[in-house]
Scaffold this active site. Sequence first.
Site, mmCIF file in Angstrom:
data_model
loop_
_atom_site.group_PDB
_atom_site.id
_atom_site.type_symbol
_atom_site.label_atom_id
_atom_site.label_comp_id
_atom_site.label_asym_id
_atom_site.label_seq_id
_atom_site.Cartn_x
_atom_site.Cartn_y
_atom_site.Cartn_z
ATOM 1 N N ARG A 156 -1.710 5.442 -8.704
ATOM 2 C CA ARG A 156 -0.835 4.635 -9.571
ATOM 3 C C ARG A 156 -1.545 4.184 -10.843
ATOM 4 O O ARG A 156 -0.888 3.867 -11.843
ATOM 5 C CB ARG A 156 -0.248 3.463 -8.783
ATOM 6 N N GLU A 193 -11.997 -2.561 5.159
ATOM 7 C CA GLU A 193 -12.038 -3.469 6.309
ATOM 8 C C GLU A 193 -12.608 -2.729 7.528
ATOM 9 O O GLU A 193 -13.469 -3.232 8.230
ATOM 10 C CB GLU A 193 -10.619 -3.977 6.602
HETATM 11 P P1 AMP Z 1 -8.432 -3.056 -3.294
HETATM 12 O O1 AMP Z 1 -9.552 -2.056 -3.359
HETATM 13 O O2 AMP Z 1 -8.414 -3.787 -1.963
HETATM 14 O O3 AMP Z 1 -8.436 -3.998 -4.462
HETATM 15 O O4 AMP Z 1 -7.083 -2.232 -3.287
HETATM 16 C C1 AMP Z 1 -6.569 -1.749 -4.472
HETATM 17 C C2 AMP Z 1 -5.835 -0.464 -4.281
HETATM 18 O O5 AMP Z 1 -5.050 -0.436 -3.095
HETATM 19 C C3 AMP Z 1 -4.892 -0.273 -5.450
HETATM 20 O O6 AMP Z 1 -5.096 1.047 -5.936
HETATM 21 C C4 AMP Z 1 -3.508 -0.461 -4.893
HETATM 22 O O7 AMP Z 1 -2.688 0.577 -5.333
HETATM 23 C C5 AMP Z 1 -3.652 -0.440 -3.381
HETATM 24 N N1 AMP Z 1 -3.092 -1.645 -2.724
HETATM 25 C C6 AMP Z 1 -3.797 -2.562 -2.010
HETATM 26 N N2 AMP Z 1 -2.993 -3.509 -1.521
HETATM 27 C C7 AMP Z 1 -1.739 -3.219 -1.915
HETATM 28 C C8 AMP Z 1 -0.458 -3.839 -1.751
HETATM 29 N N3 AMP Z 1 -0.290 -4.974 -1.058
HETATM 30 N N4 AMP Z 1 0.604 -3.256 -2.344
HETATM 31 C C9 AMP Z 1 0.467 -2.134 -3.062
HETATM 32 N N5 AMP Z 1 -0.704 -1.500 -3.252
HETATM 33 C C10 AMP Z 1 -1.812 -2.019 -2.688
#
Ligand code: AMP
Length: 269
Positions: A156, A193
């Site tokens: 995305r 996680e």
């Molecule tokens: P993080 O590495 O935990 O910051 O996760 C970020 C990535 O995971 C991004 O590329 C988001 O597209 C996806 N992502 C994580 N949590 C969500 C959520 N609740 N809704 C949509 N996409 C998420």
Amino acid sequence: MEPGTRNLEPGTRNPELGTWNLETGTWNLEPGNRDLEKQNSGIRTLQAEPGLLLRPARFSEHGEPENSFAAGAFALSCLSIDAVYSRPLPKGSDNQQMIDLESFLRDVPDFPKPGILFKDITPLLASPAAFKEACDRLAKPFANKGVTKVVGIESRGFIFGAPVAQRLGAGFVPIRKPGKLPAETVSQSYQLEYGSDTIEIHADAIGPREKVLLVDDLLATGGTMAAAVELVAKLGGEVVGIAFVIELCFLPGRDKLAGQNVHALIQIK
Ligand code: AMP
């Protein structure tokens, strides 16, 4: 483009909206009509200025341009909103016509796993006005910062990163999951996680001291973006900013990006 004509993007919020009637082939300028994206019975609302000669733009039911005028309007949507729509906003009120982007998100519970509330951006993407404004607002703080590369994170981050790169006059660089990029890559792993994940960038995608803006749709734990920052650093690039459409403020993502200029359009508390 012919003198007196102008390509305008569908659905942009504007005090004077006009409607192109596909049935009759005529334009109706309707001052004061603030309805956006009327798509009932083949009528689609387009941005218009009274007195402006507009030419037909035909779009499929999926919003794809079906003639050259419509294609031109879409091409113009890659420019900044100020360039496309020339009416100057009063000083100090650049958010005068801001769209409530959060209202274009859809919450999907338990996707992709039980317990996760997925923030679905597809309704925002489906709205020409909201998508355009999101890209404008992602780019705006980084205009005049000398950005030469915008890096988008699969998948995305590509959707927002590429139009932001166009607005900034920068190149676009994809960061992808392992095995997707064809040439020599540099990799970075990060903790999830449970387990770990890896992302990759082309080894020659960013030159030493190039100024880089990183873009993704959502900041959650910050693990993905922190790894992307590492990749840019490995190539010698300088991260001048990080832009997200959505920040989940109840997670410590921002802490992982300490010291970086982090910009988020929608903050979910
Ligand atoms: P993080 O590495 O935990 O910051 O996760 C970020 C990535 O995971 C991004 O590329 C988001 O597209 C996806 N992502 C994580 N949590 C969500 C959520 N609740 N809704 C949509 N996409 C998420």
